[in-house]
Scaffold this motif. Structure first.
Motif, PDB file in Angstrom:
ATOM      1  N   GLU A 191      12.291 -18.156   8.172  1.00 37.52           N
ATOM      2  CA  GLU A 191      11.933 -19.382   7.451  1.00 37.52           C
ATOM      3  C   GLU A 191      12.025 -20.581   8.379  1.00 37.52           C
ATOM      4  O   GLU A 191      12.976 -20.726   9.141  1.00 37.52           O
ATOM      5  CB  GLU A 191      12.883 -19.609   6.275  1.00 37.52           C
ATOM      6  N   TYR A 231       7.202 -19.295   5.720  1.00 37.52           N
ATOM      7  CA  TYR A 231       7.852 -18.016   5.970  1.00 37.52           C
ATOM      8  C   TYR A 231       6.954 -17.118   6.811  1.00 37.52           C
ATOM      9  O   TYR A 231       5.755 -17.069   6.604  1.00 37.52           O
ATOM     10  CB  TYR A 231       8.165 -17.307   4.648  1.00 37.52           C
ATOM     11  N   VAL A 258      12.454 -11.821   6.765  1.00 37.76           N
ATOM     12  CA  VAL A 258      11.590 -12.992   6.795  1.00 37.76           C
ATOM     13  C   VAL A 258      12.240 -14.095   7.617  1.00 37.76           C
ATOM     14  O   VAL A 258      13.447 -14.334   7.500  1.00 37.76           O
ATOM     15  CB  VAL A 258      11.363 -13.511   5.344  1.00 37.76           C
TER      16      VAL A 258
END
Length: 191
Positions: free
Chosen positions: A110, A55, A108
């Protein structure tokens, strides 16, 4: 679309600090990134789940905690520009003993394990993604090797000042494995 390009520019810059990836290689990574928007208190990783991704924190802040003797112990404090994961869970494919939670509204990116395997299938160069975490500051491990509490705090102050600006004293103290009272005394001495 402009916002997405700006966001990926930050991820690209971070990746370029690791290795001089080409524009094509960065494009391959970008195609595989997933964006997560988290509300304050929302879990990115729940204790007991297997960590399936790397992440990149674009904005906001996250905490990583593990339960120990009835009290949660902070093992990670993350601010924009940080890469994070539960390395033990990710590598072993076993359930995580930590949880990662949004301390505030956060965003975030990923790169999940399937995407990483896909990239490695395209080029062995992508094995370098793993070194992101070999070089990542881990206050608990690195600070634990220092002899004085002042040294622990100074290391954090110089290497990760955003942590000190973002998180409350109690979380920072837990992260450094000291009491909030001790941290207050250290901060007074160092000022």
């Amino acid at each position: 679309m402009t916002e997405e390009i700006t966001m990926f520019t930050q991820v690209s810059n971070s990746l370029l600090q690791l290795h001089p990836f080409s524009t094509v290689e960065l494009g391959l990574i970008k195609e595989r990134l997933k964006l997560h928007r988290l509300k304050k208190g929302e879990l990115l990783l729940r204790e007991g789940q297997v960590c399936n991704g790397l992440y990149y924190l674009d904005h906001g802040s996250l905490t990583q905690k593990r339960n120990g003797d009835g009290e949660a112990v902070v093992t990670g404090l993350f601010t924009p520009g940080d890469w994070l994961m539960d390395n033990r869970s990710f590598v072993s494919r076993r359930p995580s003993n930590t949880s990662i939670t949004a301390f505030e509204e956060s965003q975030v990116f990923e790169l999940d394990i399937d995407a990483i395997h896909e990239l490695i299938g395209i080029s062995q160069l992508f094995f370098r993604l793993g070194t992101l975490f070999e070089n990542r500051f881990d206050g608990v491990e690195e600070a634990g090797s220092l002899s004085s509490i002042d040294e622990k705090y100074l290391l954090l102050m110089h290497s990760r000042p955003k942590v000190l600006q973002t998180f409350p004293l109690k979380l920072i103290a837990s992260y450094l494995q000291i009491t909030p009272e001790t941290l207050s005394r250290v901060r007074s001495r160092i000022k």
